[in-house]
Enzyme design. Structure first.
Site, PDB file in Angstrom:
ATOM      1  N   ARG A  75      15.297 -12.704 -17.490  1.00  0.00           N
ATOM      2  CA  ARG A  75      14.020 -12.428 -16.821  1.00  0.00           C
ATOM      3  C   ARG A  75      12.921 -11.997 -17.788  1.00  0.00           C
ATOM      4  O   ARG A  75      11.738 -12.201 -17.518  1.00  0.00           O
ATOM      5  CB  ARG A  75      14.218 -11.415 -15.701  1.00  0.00           C
ATOM      6  CG  ARG A  75      15.020 -11.963 -14.547  1.00  0.00           C
ATOM      7  CD  ARG A  75      15.225 -10.900 -13.478  1.00  0.00           C
ATOM      8  NE  ARG A  75      16.066 -11.396 -12.412  1.00  0.00           N
ATOM      9  CZ  ARG A  75      17.363 -11.139 -12.296  1.00  0.00           C
ATOM     10  NH1 ARG A  75      17.973 -10.392 -13.198  1.00  0.00           N
ATOM     11  NH2 ARG A  75      18.052 -11.617 -11.295  1.00  0.00           N
TER      12      ARG A  75
ATOM     13  N   GLU B  56      28.979  -1.820 -18.550  1.00  0.00           N
ATOM     14  CA  GLU B  56      29.739  -0.906 -17.704  1.00  0.00           C
ATOM     15  C   GLU B  56      31.238  -1.148 -17.835  1.00  0.00           C
ATOM     16  O   GLU B  56      32.036  -0.220 -17.895  1.00  0.00           O
ATOM     17  CB  GLU B  56      29.292  -1.073 -16.245  1.00  0.00           C
ATOM     18  CG  GLU B  56      29.820  -0.005 -15.333  1.00  0.00           C
ATOM     19  CD  GLU B  56      29.258  -0.115 -13.925  1.00  0.00           C
ATOM     20  OE1 GLU B  56      29.724   0.644 -13.070  1.00  0.00           O
ATOM     21  OE2 GLU B  56      28.374  -0.957 -13.687  1.00  0.00           O
TER      22      GLU B  56
END
Length: 183
Positions: A65, A102
């Site tokens: 993005r 993560e």
């Protein structure tokens, strides 16, 4: 500028339980479906860079993005636009940086000759969460000799601590929209 910001903010979409249960996903793409919102966002980004980083020579956009915004700003200011991508997606000699996610790790790359030593750089992405990808991008820029002037994001999820991580390493961060209650 506040009218433009309010227009963008009003069009940010929310998707509960995406990409997994318990996450309220903030979606910039819903805002980009509206022409006047795109113009407002372009104005916000370009004017911010003009005012805070007038000596910037390169806008670095993060996959994927961040690419949407880096070209828009660079074209308007007449400066370079450089991508940082995931491993294996850029041709030619590249520099890599492995960073933690993560659950696991990933690798970002930048083309070795895309930034000249000493050039002032603005790094942009759509969203700042934990700061891992932005930190990796900053380290890549530094590895090839660039000077990170500022990190810019449209959306910041403040509870995830990305700003603290970046600022504790000496990097400036600017976000246009902050959410304080996102998991």
């Amino acid at each position: 500028m506040s009218d433009n910001l309010e227009l963008v903010k009003k069009h940010i979409g929310e998707y509960p339980d995406f990409p997994k249960k318990g996450i309220l996903f903030k979606d910039i793409f819903t805002a980009l479906r509206n022409g006047p919102v795109c113009q407002a966002l372009k104005h916000l980004l370009v004017e911010h860079v003009r005012q805070t980083c007038p000596d910037a020579k390169v806008i670095v956009g993060l996959e994927a993005r961040g690419f949407l915004f880096s070209l828009m700003i660079a074209a308007e200011l007449g400066i370079s636009c450089v991508p940082i991508r995931k491993k294996g997606k850029l041709p030619g000699p590249c520099v890599q940086y492995e960073y933690e996610l993560e659950y696991g790790t990933d690798i970002f790359e930048i083309q070795k000759d895309s930034i000249e030593p000493g050039q002032k750089v603005v790094v942009i992405d759509d969203l700042l969460a934990t700061g891992g990808s932005m930190e990796a991008a900053n380290k890549l820029v530094q590895q090839i000799g660039g000077v990170v002037e500022q990190n810019i994001v449209v959306i910041e999820l403040t509870t995830l601590g990305g700003r603290n991580k970046l600022e504790s390493s000496g990097w400036k961060v600017h976000s246009f929209i902050q959410y304080h209650d996102v998991e």
